[in-house]
Every structure is written in C-alpha cells, then in structure tokens.
Design a protein around this motif. Structure first.
Motif, PDB file in Angstrom:
ATOM      1  N   ALA A 140      17.271  -0.463  21.352  1.00 29.86           N
ATOM      2  CA  ALA A 140      17.236  -1.494  22.385  1.00 29.86           C
ATOM      3  C   ALA A 140      15.818  -1.682  22.921  1.00 29.86           C
ATOM      4  CB  ALA A 140      18.189  -1.132  23.517  1.00 29.86           C
ATOM      5  N   LYS A 141      15.085  -0.594  23.086  1.00 27.32           N
ATOM      6  CA  LYS A 141      13.709  -0.696  23.573  1.00 27.32           C
ATOM      7  C   LYS A 141      12.813  -1.395  22.554  1.00 27.32           C
ATOM      8  CE  LYS A 141      13.506   3.192  26.833  1.00 27.32           C
ATOM      9  NZ  LYS A 141      12.829   4.492  27.138  1.00 27.32           N
ATOM     10  N   ARG A 142      13.053  -1.154  21.271  1.00 27.64           N
ATOM     11  CA  ARG A 142      12.273  -1.853  20.249  1.00 27.64           C
ATOM     12  C   ARG A 142      12.546  -3.356  20.306  1.00 27.64           C
ATOM     13  NH1 ARG A 142      13.613   2.766  17.165  1.00 27.64           N
ATOM     14  NH2 ARG A 142      15.378   1.711  16.172  1.00 27.64           N
ATOM     15  N   MET A 143      13.783  -3.706  20.593  1.00 26.05           N
ATOM     16  CA  MET A 143      14.115  -5.123  20.751  1.00 26.05           C
ATOM     17  C   MET A 143      13.380  -5.708  21.955  1.00 26.05           C
ATOM     18  SD  MET A 143      15.835  -7.717  19.561  1.00 26.05           S
ATOM     19  CE  MET A 143      17.399  -7.361  18.706  1.00 26.05           C
ATOM     20  N   VAL A 144      13.306  -4.961  23.037  1.00 24.67           N
ATOM     21  CA  VAL A 144      12.564  -5.405  24.219  1.00 24.67           C
ATOM     22  C   VAL A 144      11.088  -5.600  23.873  1.00 24.67           C
ATOM     23  CG1 VAL A 144      11.808  -4.762  26.543  1.00 24.67           C
ATOM     24  CG2 VAL A 144      14.175  -4.325  25.834  1.00 24.67           C
ATOM     25  N   ASP A 145      10.501  -4.623  23.171  1.00 32.24           N
ATOM     26  CA  ASP A 145       9.094  -4.708  22.778  1.00 32.24           C
ATOM     27  C   ASP A 145       8.842  -5.975  21.961  1.00 32.24           C
ATOM     28  OD1 ASP A 145       8.600  -2.249  23.971  1.00 32.24           O
ATOM     29  OD2 ASP A 145       8.759  -1.127  22.091  1.00 32.24           O
ATOM     30  N   ARG A 146       9.703  -6.211  20.972  1.00 32.34           N
ATOM     31  CA  ARG A 146       9.510  -7.348  20.089  1.00 32.34           C
ATOM     32  C   ARG A 146       9.703  -8.668  20.837  1.00 32.34           C
ATOM     33  NH1 ARG A 146       6.570  -9.766  16.757  1.00 32.34           N
ATOM     34  NH2 ARG A 146       7.602 -11.037  15.172  1.00 32.34           N
ATOM     35  N   THR A 147      10.686  -8.728  21.714  1.00 37.53           N
ATOM     36  CA  THR A 147      10.945  -9.958  22.460  1.00 37.53           C
ATOM     37  C   THR A 147       9.772 -10.308  23.360  1.00 37.53           C
ATOM     38  OG1 THR A 147      13.333  -9.529  22.415  1.00 37.53           O
ATOM     39  CG2 THR A 147      12.530 -11.116  24.046  1.00 37.53           C
ATOM     40  N   PHE A 148       9.256  -9.343  24.085  1.00 37.48           N
ATOM     41  CA  PHE A 148       8.112  -9.623  24.960  1.00 37.48           C
ATOM     42  C   PHE A 148       6.868  -9.958  24.156  1.00 37.48           C
ATOM     43  CE2 PHE A 148      10.565  -7.950  28.503  1.00 37.48           C
ATOM     44  CZ  PHE A 148      10.084  -8.694  29.566  1.00 37.48           C
ATOM     45  N   SER A 149       6.704  -9.349  22.990  1.00 33.92           N
ATOM     46  CA  SER A 149       5.571  -9.689  22.135  1.00 33.92           C
ATOM     47  C   SER A 149       5.635 -11.157  21.709  1.00 33.92           C
ATOM     48  CB  SER A 149       5.565  -8.783  20.894  1.00 33.92           C
ATOM     49  OG  SER A 149       4.519  -9.152  20.016  1.00 33.92           O
ATOM     50  N   LEU A 150       6.830 -11.615  21.347  1.00 30.36           N
ATOM     51  CA  LEU A 150       6.999 -13.019  20.975  1.00 30.36           C
ATOM     52  C   LEU A 150       6.668 -13.941  22.142  1.00 30.36           C
ATOM     53  CD1 LEU A 150      10.347 -12.863  18.932  1.00 30.36           C
ATOM     54  CD2 LEU A 150       8.043 -13.208  18.023  1.00 30.36           C
ATOM     55  N   PHE A 151       7.113 -13.576  23.332  1.00 33.69           N
ATOM     56  CA  PHE A 151       6.861 -14.439  24.486  1.00 33.69           C
ATOM     57  C   PHE A 151       5.414 -14.349  24.965  1.00 33.69           C
ATOM     58  CE2 PHE A 151      11.453 -14.847  24.677  1.00 33.69           C
ATOM     59  CZ  PHE A 151      11.589 -16.168  25.070  1.00 33.69           C
ATOM     60  N   ASP A 152       4.761 -13.223  24.761  1.00 35.32           N
ATOM     61  CA  ASP A 152       3.325 -13.144  25.046  1.00 35.32           C
ATOM     62  C   ASP A 152       2.569 -14.161  24.196  1.00 35.32           C
ATOM     63  OD1 ASP A 152       3.435 -11.191  26.986  1.00 35.32           O
ATOM     64  OD2 ASP A 152       3.010  -9.535  25.623  1.00 35.32           O
ATOM     65  N   ASN A 153       2.878 -14.186  22.899  1.00 36.28           N
ATOM     66  CA  ASN A 153       2.214 -15.123  21.994  1.00 36.28           C
ATOM     67  C   ASN A 153       2.551 -16.571  22.355  1.00 36.28           C
ATOM     68  OD1 ASN A 153       1.099 -12.996  20.541  1.00 36.28           O
ATOM     69  ND2 ASN A 153       2.780 -12.928  19.070  1.00 36.28           N
ATOM     70  N   TRP A 154       3.815 -16.815  22.657  1.00 37.34           N
ATOM     71  CA  TRP A 154       4.262 -18.157  23.040  1.00 37.34           C
ATOM     72  C   TRP A 154       3.547 -18.626  24.300  1.00 37.34           C
ATOM     73  CZ3 TRP A 154       7.928 -19.550  27.121  1.00 37.34           C
ATOM     74  CH2 TRP A 154       8.428 -20.855  27.019  1.00 37.34           C
ATOM     75  N   SER A 155       3.425 -17.750  25.292  1.00 39.64           N
ATOM     76  CA  SER A 155       2.774 -18.116  26.549  1.00 39.64           C
ATOM     77  C   SER A 155       1.301 -18.426  26.331  1.00 39.64           C
ATOM     78  CB  SER A 155       2.938 -16.993  27.577  1.00 39.64           C
ATOM     79  OG  SER A 155       4.300 -16.762  27.859  1.00 39.64           O
ATOM     80  N   GLY A 156       0.665 -17.717  25.396  1.00 40.26           N
ATOM     81  CA  GLY A 156      -0.713 -18.034  25.047  1.00 40.26           C
ATOM     82  C   GLY A 156      -0.824 -19.430  24.461  1.00 40.26           C
ATOM     83  N   SER A 157       0.164 -19.821  23.662  1.00 39.92           N
ATOM     84  CA  SER A 157       0.179 -21.167  23.092  1.00 39.92           C
ATOM     85  C   SER A 157       0.412 -22.224  24.163  1.00 39.92           C
ATOM     86  CB  SER A 157       1.257 -21.266  22.007  1.00 39.92           C
ATOM     87  OG  SER A 157       0.964 -20.415  20.914  1.00 39.92           O
ATOM     88  N   LEU A 158       1.259 -21.913  25.141  1.00 38.79           N
ATOM     89  CA  LEU A 158       1.482 -22.849  26.251  1.00 38.79           C
ATOM     90  C   LEU A 158       0.189 -23.069  27.034  1.00 38.79           C
ATOM     91  CD1 LEU A 158       4.936 -21.785  27.770  1.00 38.79           C
ATOM     92  CD2 LEU A 158       4.450 -23.340  25.867  1.00 38.79           C
ATOM     93  N   LEU A 159      -0.539 -22.005  27.258  1.00 40.66           N
ATOM     94  CA  LEU A 159      -1.810 -22.103  27.982  1.00 40.66           C
ATOM     95  C   LEU A 159      -2.785 -22.996  27.221  1.00 40.66           C
ATOM     96  CD1 LEU A 159      -3.818 -21.240  30.194  1.00 40.66           C
ATOM     97  CD2 LEU A 159      -4.329 -19.213  28.803  1.00 40.66           C
ATOM     98  N   ARG A 160      -2.913 -22.769  25.914  1.00 38.49           N
ATOM     99  CA  ARG A 160      -3.838 -23.570  25.114  1.00 38.49           C
ATOM    100  C   ARG A 160      -3.421 -25.040  25.105  1.00 38.49           C
ATOM    101  NH1 ARG A 160      -3.588 -18.867  22.037  1.00 38.49           N
ATOM    102  NH2 ARG A 160      -1.980 -19.706  20.666  1.00 38.49           N
ATOM    103  N   PHE A 161      -2.124 -25.289  24.968  1.00 37.23           N
ATOM    104  CA  PHE A 161      -1.640 -26.673  24.966  1.00 37.23           C
ATOM    105  C   PHE A 161      -1.990 -27.351  26.282  1.00 37.23           C
ATOM    106  CE2 PHE A 161       1.360 -30.092  25.604  1.00 37.23           C
ATOM    107  CZ  PHE A 161       1.521 -30.647  24.337  1.00 37.23           C
ATOM    108  N   ALA A 162      -1.770 -26.668  27.391  1.00 35.99           N
ATOM    109  CA  ALA A 162      -2.040 -27.252  28.709  1.00 35.99           C
ATOM    110  C   ALA A 162      -3.524 -27.539  28.903  1.00 35.99           C
ATOM    111  CB  ALA A 162      -1.534 -26.316  29.803  1.00 35.99           C
ATOM    112  N   LEU A 163      -4.374 -26.609  28.491  1.00 39.65           N
ATOM    113  CA  LEU A 163      -5.812 -26.775  28.687  1.00 39.65           C
ATOM    114  C   LEU A 163      -6.385 -27.872  27.794  1.00 39.65           C
ATOM    115  CD1 LEU A 163      -6.998 -23.057  29.009  1.00 39.65           C
ATOM    116  CD2 LEU A 163      -6.527 -24.703  30.838  1.00 39.65           C
ATOM    117  N   GLU A 164      -5.761 -28.084  26.630  1.00 39.51           N
ATOM    118  CA  GLU A 164      -6.289 -29.061  25.669  1.00 39.51           C
ATOM    119  C   GLU A 164      -5.659 -30.437  25.834  1.00 39.51           C
ATOM    120  OE1 GLU A 164      -5.552 -27.239  21.906  1.00 39.51           O
ATOM    121  OE2 GLU A 164      -6.947 -25.575  22.266  1.00 39.51           O
ATOM    122  N   SER A 165      -4.603 -30.545  26.633  1.00 38.62           N
ATOM    123  CA  SER A 165      -3.880 -31.803  26.771  1.00 38.62           C
ATOM    124  C   SER A 165      -4.252 -32.484  28.077  1.00 38.62           C
ATOM    125  CB  SER A 165      -2.367 -31.561  26.722  1.00 38.62           C
ATOM    126  OG  SER A 165      -2.003 -30.991  25.477  1.00 38.62           O
TER     127      SER A 165
END
Length: 256
Positions: free
Chosen positions: A202-227
């Motif tokens: 279960a903890k590995r699932m938590v690690d992987r889920t937050f890793s995915l959302f960390d990357n996603w949030s970085g993409s949201l930031l870039r989209f906002a700054l470039e748009s």
C-alpha cells in the motif's frame, strides 16, 4: 490501514511545497486568471477521472457484497460523480471556452500540451488494474489528499470581474473537504488491519501515486506560465496538428 493513512498525510505535507503552489497558486501578486491558467489543461484528467471512478474504482455492487474498504471506495465514486460539471462552467469564466469544430477540439484535447492529463489517467488505471482493494484504497486516498491540497489553495481566488470559480474555487473545496482523508467517515470507522507485506504494498502505491501527481503538477505549472491567451494556445496546437498531416501521409505512403 491507519499507518498507511498517516503515510499519505506525510506525503501530502511534502507535496504542498511543490513549485505549483509556491510559484503560482499562492502568489497573490498574480491575477486570478494567471493563477488558474492551467485549468483547461486538466479537462482530460477530470473527465477521465470520472470514468476511473465509474469503471475502475467502483466494483459491481449487485453481484457481490463489497468488503469494508471497497464499500468506502464505492461511496467515494458516487460523491465524485458530478464535480466535472462545475469545471465546464468555469471554462467560460477563465476565458477558455471558445467555439470550434469538433475536429479542432479533438486536436486540442489530444495535443502534446494536454498530454500530461491524458497520460495521468492511463497511468492510474494501469496501477489500479489487478491491484488488491487495500492498494486501490491507498491510491484513491492519495488522490484525495492531492485534491484537497490543490483546492485549499484555489479557495478564494477572485478573477478580474470579481467572480470566483466553482470547480477551481471554494465550492469544490467544500465538497472535497467533506470526504478527505481526515473526514469523520474515515476516522470514525475501524479500518481493517494490514499485515507487514500488505502495508508495504500500500505504501508503494502511495509513493507511486504522489510521484505521478508531482510530475503532473509540474506540467500544470509550465502550462500556466507559458499560456498567456487560451485562444492563441488553441490556435497554435490546432495548426501544429494540421501541419503533421502531410508528414503523416508521407510516412504512410513510404510504408507501402
């Protein structure tokens, strides 16, 4: 299971220091439209998450009696059913709701600029496929932790005309707060115990889920700054898609 819930909260606190918050959502010197400029790019994820709730996280309640965690998951999927409708009303407020042919709308939603949100849904579905209920529960509670963190910081953001968004605002925050990982409906229930191997999975699932959302949030930031202008962004990605057509046809012709 409570140890896993505590582990999720540790991750949530770390996630709150992401540049998506520190450089964008909490920067009150920026106009509301800029702080929420990432809004259109999450459309594929929000619509896809609605399907994840219906077809992946929710199990058939008519043909089986769900265990305690699955019952909680099923209840959660119904709570999330209509949040996406608020997002659609917000697109107009954000100046992102322009008229275009269905073919062009498809080019936008399936463009490279929106790929981070499409990919996230696929990655979550792949992680959940075949995973035991306690691991899927850990995933969904991690997503809830991400969600409550984002909408806590969206709360109260005013646009130039004084309006506040519904999905990207207090209305959605209140809905999320009513079923976050700290809500009474979770805390007051005696969650099942996990053995050491299950807890680590279960903890590995938590690690992987937050890793995915960390990357996603970085993409949201870039989209906002470039748009700077949503309509110009749409025009660019539509033209980029159309420019690919001769190249794609040439590749197909060369294959014969």
């Amino acid at each position: 299971m409570q140890k896993v819930i505590d582990y999720i909260e540790e991750h949530r606190k770390t996630y709150e220091n992401h540049a998506f918050f520190t450089r964008l959502l909490t920067d009150e010197s920026l106009p509301g439209e800029k702080r929420l400029a990432w809004g259109p790019s999450v459309v594929p994820f929000i619509m896809g998450y609605s399907d994840l709730n219906k077809y992946v996280f929710r199990k058939d309640e008519e043909n089986s009696r769900p265990d305690q965690l699955q019952a909680l998951l099923n209840a959660h999927t119904y709570e999330e059913d209509f949040h996406w409708q608020w997002m659609l009303t917000d697109l107009e407020k954000l100046g992102a709701d322009t008229s275009m042919p269905l073919s062009d709308a498809t080019r936008v939603l399936w463009s490279a600029d929106f790929s981070h949100s499409r990919r996230l849904c696929l990655e979550l579905a792949a992680l959940a496929a075949g995973a035991p209920t306690y691991a899927v529960f850990a995933m969904v509670e991690s997503i809830e932790a991400v969600s409550i963190t984002i909408f806590t910081h969206c709360r109260g953001i005013a646009l130039r005309d004084g309006r506040e968004c519904e999905f990207f605002g207090t209305k959605h925050y209140m809905a999320e707060a009513s079923h976050s990982i700290k809500s009474p409906e979770i805390e007051e229930k005696s969650l099942p115990s996990l053995d050491e191997a299950q807890r680590e999975e279960a903890k590995r699932m938590v690690d992987r889920t937050f890793s995915l959302f960390d990357n996603w949030s970085g993409s949201l930031l870039r989209f906002a700054l470039e748009s700077g202008d949503h309509e110009r962004t749409y025009e660019r990605v539509i033209q980029e898609s159309k420019d690919l057509l001769p190249e794609a046809e040439a590749v197909a012709a060369a294959a014969f």
